[in-house]
Scaffold this active site. Sequence first.
Site, PDB file in Angstrom:
ATOM      1  N   SER A  11      37.350  45.097  36.847  1.00 17.04           N
ATOM      2  CA  SER A  11      38.102  45.120  38.107  1.00 17.04           C
ATOM      3  C   SER A  11      38.068  43.769  38.825  1.00 17.04           C
ATOM      4  CB  SER A  11      37.533  46.194  39.043  1.00 17.04           C
ATOM      5  OG  SER A  11      36.181  45.911  39.331  1.00 17.04           O
ATOM      6  N   ARG A  36      32.638  50.232  38.391  1.00 21.75           N
ATOM      7  CA  ARG A  36      31.903  51.288  39.078  1.00 21.75           C
ATOM      8  C   ARG A  36      32.720  51.807  40.250  1.00 21.75           C
ATOM      9  NH1 ARG A  36      27.085  47.644  40.673  1.00 21.75           N
ATOM     10  NH2 ARG A  36      28.975  46.641  41.399  1.00 21.75           N
ATOM     11  N   CYS A 151      33.710  27.470  35.200  1.00 20.00           N
ATOM     12  CA  CYS A 151      35.084  26.968  35.296  1.00 20.00           C
ATOM     13  C   CYS A 151      35.130  25.466  35.601  1.00 20.00           C
ATOM     14  CB  CYS A 151      35.867  27.766  36.332  1.00 20.00           C
ATOM     15  SG  CYS A 151      35.031  27.968  37.905  1.00 20.00           S
TER      16      CYS A 151
END
Length: 351
Positions: A11, A36, A151
């Site tokens: 998510s 979750r 990143c």
Amino acid sequence: MTIKVSVIGASGYVGGELLRILLTHRDVEIVNATSRQHAGEYVHKVHPNLKGMTNLKFSGEDAVAAAAKADVAFLALPHKASVQVVPKLMETGVRIIDMSADYRLKDPGKYVEWYGYAHPYPDLLKKFVYGLPELHREELRGAKYVSAPGCMAASAIIGLAPLMKAFEATGPIVVDAKIGSSGAGGKPSPSTHFSERFGVIRPYKPAGHRHAAEIEQELSIVSGRDIKVAMSAHAVNIVRGILTTSHVFLTEAPTQQQLWKAYRDMYGSEPFVRFMMDRTGLYRYPDPKVVIGSNFADVGFAVESRLKRVIALSAIDNLIKGAAGSAVQSMNLMFGLDEREGLNVPAIHPV
Ligand SMILES: NC(=O)c1ccc[n+]([C@@H]2O[C@H](COP(=O)([O-])OP(=O)(O)OC[C@H]3O[C@@H](n4cnc5c(N)ncnc54)[C@H](OP(=O)(O)O)[C@@H]3O)[C@@H](O)[C@H]2O)c1
């Protein structure tokens, strides 16, 4: 071949990008995507860009149960959540690609120095390959455990590696990184609240950024010398993208030809590295604006002979080349596939 994939922490922003890329990957079946907070909800309720692409729902299974159904598990969990999950997953035999910082550093002592904690499983660190195909392609082929780069680290390392391999710097390398808001992940905080984040050029970590640890690790490997990195990170007013401007001082100013050779020798046949060194046009140097949505890393350089300074520039999409894209590229190498599969798409422009 169909590879069964589990995305743990699906998510989040990185999880969403993993799903987007993997949904069009010809050799992948996503067997589950966990969350979750959103268990049982359609994936497109959280990642609206995926509506019409999948009817997948988030699974509330724990990481071990979810990964047991897969050939490979991507862990898109926060720092310090992966560290405990990894040993349990290893017992199931699943291959692992961890997106967090928890298994990136080879030297356990660096976790104390940079992250402020003693790594609970120091013996496992050497089992992971650092997931940057431009530097570790051969180790990634057939690898079982991969730790995807940070990143800003990915951007800095790609920009600097040819330079550090070919030339010897006189002192620490200065890395100036600028990053968009998605770099902080999807969980809101006071500093990411629109009223505070919009419009900023915020030096949020002028000294001591943790990604310096892995930049030093990787540039030391590639150069065969002990490289030190002085890094400053800035939050800037974009959603996606990173620009790293790195300053390297040498004993002699190199010629353009020597620099071109260094970069071509290393990246001449790289599928996702582009040279941005044009004499005309708007985009003469790397700019995050023209890599967004793609797995490309754009690199370029400039020389200031007077100071014997080389400026190495690199631009990536933090969520793709800086996260999900490099991870899928690594997965392709792990399973012996064409490393471009699922990633061979151009950037979006204008954005
Ligand atoms: N954002 C970037 O540009 C970027 C780039 C490279 C690497 N990374 C790294 O990739 C990882 C994910 O980053 P992100 O930006 O996607 O973060 P994010 O948006 O905050 O997503 C984190 C995900 O992990 C789940 N989660 C949070 N805490 C958990 C816990 N204790 N146990 C299990 N699941 C948990 C969350 O979902 P639920 O709470 O619903 O379970 C969510 O799906 C991080 O380690 C980050 O450092 C991020």
